[in-house]
Design a protein around this motif. Structure first.
Motif, PDB file in Angstrom:
ATOM      1  N   ASP A  67      78.969 -47.304  64.140  1.00 21.55           N
ATOM      2  CA  ASP A  67      78.352 -47.389  65.476  1.00 21.55           C
ATOM      3  C   ASP A  67      77.291 -46.316  65.695  1.00 21.55           C
ATOM      4  O   ASP A  67      76.342 -46.523  66.446  1.00 21.55           O
ATOM      5  CB  ASP A  67      79.416 -47.225  66.575  1.00 21.55           C
ATOM      6  N   THR A  68      77.502 -45.150  65.088  1.00 20.91           N
ATOM      7  CA  THR A  68      76.596 -44.025  65.362  1.00 20.91           C
ATOM      8  C   THR A  68      75.608 -43.799  64.217  1.00 20.91           C
ATOM      9  O   THR A  68      74.830 -42.835  64.265  1.00 20.91           O
ATOM     10  CB  THR A  68      77.404 -42.718  65.589  1.00 20.91           C
ATOM     11  N   GLY A  97      84.389 -39.461  69.568  1.00 18.13           N
ATOM     12  CA  GLY A  97      82.940 -39.417  69.722  1.00 18.13           C
ATOM     13  C   GLY A  97      82.389 -38.270  68.909  1.00 18.13           C
ATOM     14  O   GLY A  97      83.107 -37.300  68.622  1.00 18.13           O
ATOM     15  N   VAL A  98      81.104 -38.382  68.555  1.00 20.06           N
ATOM     16  CA  VAL A  98      80.509 -37.278  67.798  1.00 20.06           C
ATOM     17  C   VAL A  98      79.940 -36.273  68.794  1.00 20.06           C
ATOM     18  O   VAL A  98      78.746 -36.222  69.045  1.00 20.06           O
ATOM     19  CB  VAL A  98      79.451 -37.785  66.789  1.00 20.06           C
ATOM     20  N   THR A  99      80.859 -35.497  69.353  1.00 18.26           N
ATOM     21  CA  THR A  99      80.502 -34.555  70.425  1.00 18.26           C
ATOM     22  C   THR A  99      80.381 -33.140  69.838  1.00 18.26           C
ATOM     23  O   THR A  99      80.982 -32.854  68.798  1.00 18.26           O
ATOM     24  CB  THR A  99      81.587 -34.589  71.507  1.00 18.26           C
ATOM     25  N   ARG A 155      76.188 -42.791  61.222  1.00 18.27           N
ATOM     26  CA  ARG A 155      76.462 -41.599  60.410  1.00 18.27           C
ATOM     27  C   ARG A 155      77.255 -41.966  59.169  1.00 18.27           C
ATOM     28  O   ARG A 155      77.848 -43.037  59.113  1.00 18.27           O
ATOM     29  CB  ARG A 155      77.262 -40.566  61.217  1.00 18.27           C
ATOM     30  N   LEU A 159      83.407 -45.726  64.020  1.00 15.78           N
ATOM     31  CA  LEU A 159      82.553 -44.789  64.748  1.00 15.78           C
ATOM     32  C   LEU A 159      81.309 -44.453  63.905  1.00 15.78           C
ATOM     33  O   LEU A 159      80.193 -44.359  64.428  1.00 15.78           O
ATOM     34  CB  LEU A 159      83.341 -43.510  65.056  1.00 15.78           C
TER      35      LEU A 159
END
Ligand SMILES: Cc1cc2nc3c(=O)[nH]c(=O)nc-3n(C[C@H](O)[C@H](O)[C@H](O)COP(=O)(O)OP(=O)(O)OC[C@H]3O[C@@H](n4cnc5c(N)ncnc54)[C@H](O)[C@@H]3O)c2cc1C
Length: 480
Positions: free
Chosen positions: A52-53, A12-14, A55, A49
């Motif tokens: 999906d985000t 995840g982009v945390t 980025r 990812l």
């Protein structure tokens, strides 16, 4: 082959992923979500990812490109340094196989004792094979051995479309993936043909040159016989001394105790100067001199010493010492802090090089922005898509950047770019910080750019892969 991205990896982009990353020149840099995968499947998951985000993804090797090729603000930054497994080594044939994150240093340490050396290395041993091939590095033997890409037998490219393609020199995509600045996919496996050497030492001949005429005459004299050629030039020389400096020609040799010279322990350079002064402290001393006046003194002293002490006296040097001298001065680049530095390297056809390089140094003098370190090399063209190769010469110049000089320095570089472009010269993305999109269009040409875009729309239809360099030069994909 489609690479299946594993489910439930917890990616995840945390905020805990956020790191500040910068190029080797330490200008600017960016915060990005940094991941260090160990398998191709994880890279495929990171491409998903990104989609999906919303980025972009930026690939990074050892971060040894000077400018902005290896980072992108707020991106998912895939650092490939942990994909560094050696997958195969045949001491009979010299064929080496490794993951994209294996470094040049890891290759030579593994193979040299069997009598094999990388046919092409950059001036530092820390780049990864993937990063070195994405930029298609050249060495001090470019006129003889070409670029590293010319010694690749096979590579695996994992693109954002999730496909893993095995490429060989029979495939047009091979010539785009190598030199493609990480914009078409991650190079996850490389098979390289190394070069047989009988000894770990080179015979080196230093020749002092009083001016440009002597520099070019020396290159012409040695290019048909030497294995390596490189020249240091004093940017502060002017008038009759313009272009003064010291050329080094080097040859592979046979030594009586050759086996011993092939051992890594023989190659490693001492970590002190003259057995006393620790090299780790050198950058602090360099800082005192790292301004116009100090560098004028150092360059003049080096020219004088070249003329009076070393001129024409051959000596032996290890392959590592000759190839990667700067690596043994830890953190030398810190002498350029707080604002960092750029390297400006232009490649000019041989018939125009004398004029263009002479003018470039003259323009620097007029602007009082002389380069503190200038290096000239001899090159040949190569078949790669975003190639910097020409049948001519390159001049690489390090410039200290300060708040006060930044604007004037960029203006100087743009004027030097124009000169290079008028001479049908080229540039090198690994070293660039100042090119404009129009410069790139002129030196690469419409055909090469169309070909890059066509590969990109096939392999990366969503325009996921990018970098700050690609955004600056308009080489990225679709806006996201
Ligand atoms: C002191 C010094 C001396 C140098 N001397 C030379 C020289 O003599 N000749 C020369 O040619 N260069 C030279 N260089 C430049 C250097 O060799 C290149 O910039 C090289 O690309 C750095 O590799 P890296 O692994 O650090 O890649 P990075 O700088 O991290 O990345 C370079 C590019 O490759 C992409 N990339 C990284 N890994 C991969 C991968 N696995 N798959 C696909 N794309 C990837 C990145 O997105 C980026 O666009 C020198 C650099 C330094 C600092």
């Amino acid at each position: 082959m489609k690479v299946e991205a594993p489910m439930g990896m917890g990616l995840g982009v945390t905020p805990d992923r956020v790191e500040h990353v910068a190029g080797f020149g330490m200008l600017g840099g960016a915060d990005a979500f940094v991941f260090r995968p160990t398998r191709a499947e994880e890279i495929a998951a990171l491409f998903n990812l990104a989609r999906d985000t919303g980025r972009k993804v930026c690939l990074r090797g050892a971060g040894r490109s000077y400018g902005d090729a290896n980072y992108l603000p707020e991106s998912i930054l895939i650092d490939l340094c942990r994909m560094n497994r050696i997958l195969g080594w045949d001491p009979e044939t010299g064929i080496f196989e490794g993951e994209g994150g294996v470094t040049i240093e890891e290759v030579w340490r593994h193979t040299l004792e069997d009598g094999w050396w990388l046919p092409v290395v950059s001036g530092t041993m820390f780049p990864t094979l993937g990063g070195a091939l994405a930029m298609n590095i050249h060495g001090k033997n470019n006129f003889r051995e070409g670029t590293l890409g010319e010694h690749v037998l096979e590579l695996d490219l994992l693109s954002p479309d999730g496909k893993l393609r095995t490429l060989t020199p029979t495939d047009p995509l091979f010539f785009a993936a190598i030199s493609g600045a990480g914009l078409l996919g991650a190079i996850v496996r490389v098979k390289l043909q190394l070069k047989k050497v009988e000894c770990g030492e080179l015979q080196v001949l230093p020749v002092s040159c009083a001016n440009w005429e002597e520099q070019f005459a020396a290159f012409e004299q040695y290019e048909s016989e030497a294995d390596y050629l490189v020249s240091w030039i004093d940017a502060f020389g002017h008038g009759k001394s313009a272009g003064r400096g010291l050329i080094h020609a080097a040859w592979y040799t046979k030594a009586e105790s050759a086996r011993m010279t092939l051992r890594p322990s023989h190659q490693d350079l001492p970590d002190t100067v003259m057995g006393i002064f620790p090299k780790s402290a050198v950058w602090r001393k360099l800082r005192w001199f790292n301004r116009r006046f100090g560098m004028r003194l150092i360059n003049a002293a080096k020219s004088f010493a070249g003329r009076k002490v070393g001129d024409g006296k051959p000596y032996s040097d290890t392959l590592v010492g000759f190839s990667f001298l700067l690596d043994y001065v830890p953190n030398w680049r810190w002498a350029y802090l707080p604002d960092g530095f750029i390297q400006y390297q232009s490649f000019v056809p041989k018939e125009h090089a004398r004029y263009v390089f002479g003018r470039q140094l003259q323009m620097q003098r007029e602007a009082r922005l002389e380069s503190f370190l200038v290096v000239m090399k001899r090159h040949r063209p190569d078949p790669f898509l975003l190639s910097h190769g020409v049948d001519g010469y390159s001049l690489a110049m390090d410039f200290k950047v300060t708040q006060a000089n930044r604007e004037r320095l960029w203006d100087l570089c743009h004027r030097m770019n124009d000169l290079v472009l008028e001479s049908k010269g080229r540039f090198y993305l690994a070293k660039d910080s100042t090119l404009r999109p129009s410069d790139v269009e002129r030196y690469l040409g419409a055909e090469a750019l169309a070909s890059l875009r066509s590969f990109k729309s096939e392999l990366d239809p969503d325009g996921v892969l990018s970098s700050a360099l690609a955004e600056r030069l308009g080489l990225g994909g679709k806006a996201r």
